[in-house]
Design an enzyme around this catalytic site. Structure first.
Site, short mmCIF file in Angstrom:
data_model
loop_
_atom_site.label_atom_id
_atom_site.label_comp_id
_atom_site.label_asym_id
_atom_site.label_seq_id
_atom_site.Cartn_x
_atom_site.Cartn_y
_atom_site.Cartn_z
CG HIS A 157 -2.00 1.02 1.10
ND1 HIS A 157 -1.76 2.36 1.30
CD2 HIS A 157 -3.30 0.92 0.76
CE1 HIS A 157 -2.88 3.03 1.10
NE2 HIS A 157 -3.83 2.18 0.77
CD GLU B 61 -5.38 1.48 -2.99
OE1 GLU B 61 -6.56 1.63 -2.64
OE2 GLU B 61 -4.45 1.48 -2.18
#
Ligand code: 13P
Length: 247
Positions: free
Chosen positions: A94, A165
């Site tokens: 992430h 993302e």
């Protein structure tokens, strides 16, 4: 009808007690939800969340894991313990881990290895910054992040989950235009096909500022299999609206 995957990444936005109260509220909805839903609470909330999810078909994911199997790594959590706490999934790479915890590409590779060994499906998060996009580096960045991760799978039949993302979309209220989204997702699909050279069980997600007002337009992308949702996943009504969109 296509069965989408919705992943709720609660990050550190919900303390333990708040998370427990929220799960109580979610369970009746999760019991009748048709889509694949994966909740990623904080480490401390994993085991109790797993117990609470028992009457539902929702699944549990962690937000990160150690790059090591075992050893003197104070404060880290190993993949095997995540499995024992009930996790079937775990986020890897992430952008908040890459930025705030200085996780490198090599760290993400080692994490993915640990997870596969523990029979946990990694959720591979990749994405470019605004600067990289304006310097036309989007695809070289995606390639640099994704290629070493895909190598970890070798002959594994594990589901391949990739979440696009873009860093510039996370928590900003801005999402990519439909053509930016399609272009990136199509690139990811094509890259996986080329590198893996076999028909993988692949799930491609988008994450970054998804809310109930923009989820439907993203889901129109033919390349998309689901969404990775941050802030909006902690608002019961918004989360329910998103997950109920294609029912
Ligand atoms: P937001 O939906 O809050 O932008 O977060 C997205 C994200 O980082 C999910 O992993």
């Amino acid at each position: 009808m296509k069965r989408y995957t919705y992943i709720a990444n609660w990050k550190m936005n919900s303390d333990y007690n708040t998370s427990m109260r929220y799960i109580e509220q979610l369970v009746p909805f999760l019991k009748q939800a048709e889509q694949r839903i994966i909740l990623c609470p904080s480490f401390l909330a994993l085991a109790q969340t797993y117990a609470s999810l028992a009457p539902t078909r929702a699944l549990l994911g962690a937000q990160t894991c150690s790059a090591f199997a075992k050893g003197s790594y104070t404060g880290q959590i190993d993949a095997q313990s995540l499995k024992q706490a009930g996790c079937s999934f775990c986020l890897v790479g992430h952008s908040e881990r890459r930025t705030y915890c200085h996780e490198t590409i090599e760290d993400t590779v080692q994490q993915a290895k640990q997870l596969l060994q523990a029979s946990i499906t990694p959720i591979l998060c990749i994405g470019e910054t605004a600067e990289q996009r304006s310097a036309s580096q989007t695809f070289s960045i995606l390639e640099a992040q994704l290629t070493p991760l895909l190598n970890v799978y070798e002959d594994s039949c594990a589901e391949l989950i990739v979440a696009y993302e873009p860093v510039w979309a996370i928590g900003t209220g801005t999402i990519p235009s439909r053509s930016q989204l399609d272009e990136a997702l199509a690139w990811i699909k094509e890259h996986i096909k080329k590198q893996r050279n076999k028909a993988d069980n692949t799930t491609i997600l988008y994450g970054g500022s998804i809310g109930d007002a923009n989820a439907a337009s993203c889901l129109e992308s033919p390349f998309l299999d689901g969404l990775l949702i941050g802030n909006a996943s902690l608002d019961f009504q918004k989360f329910k609206n998103i997950v109920s969109l294609n029912c």
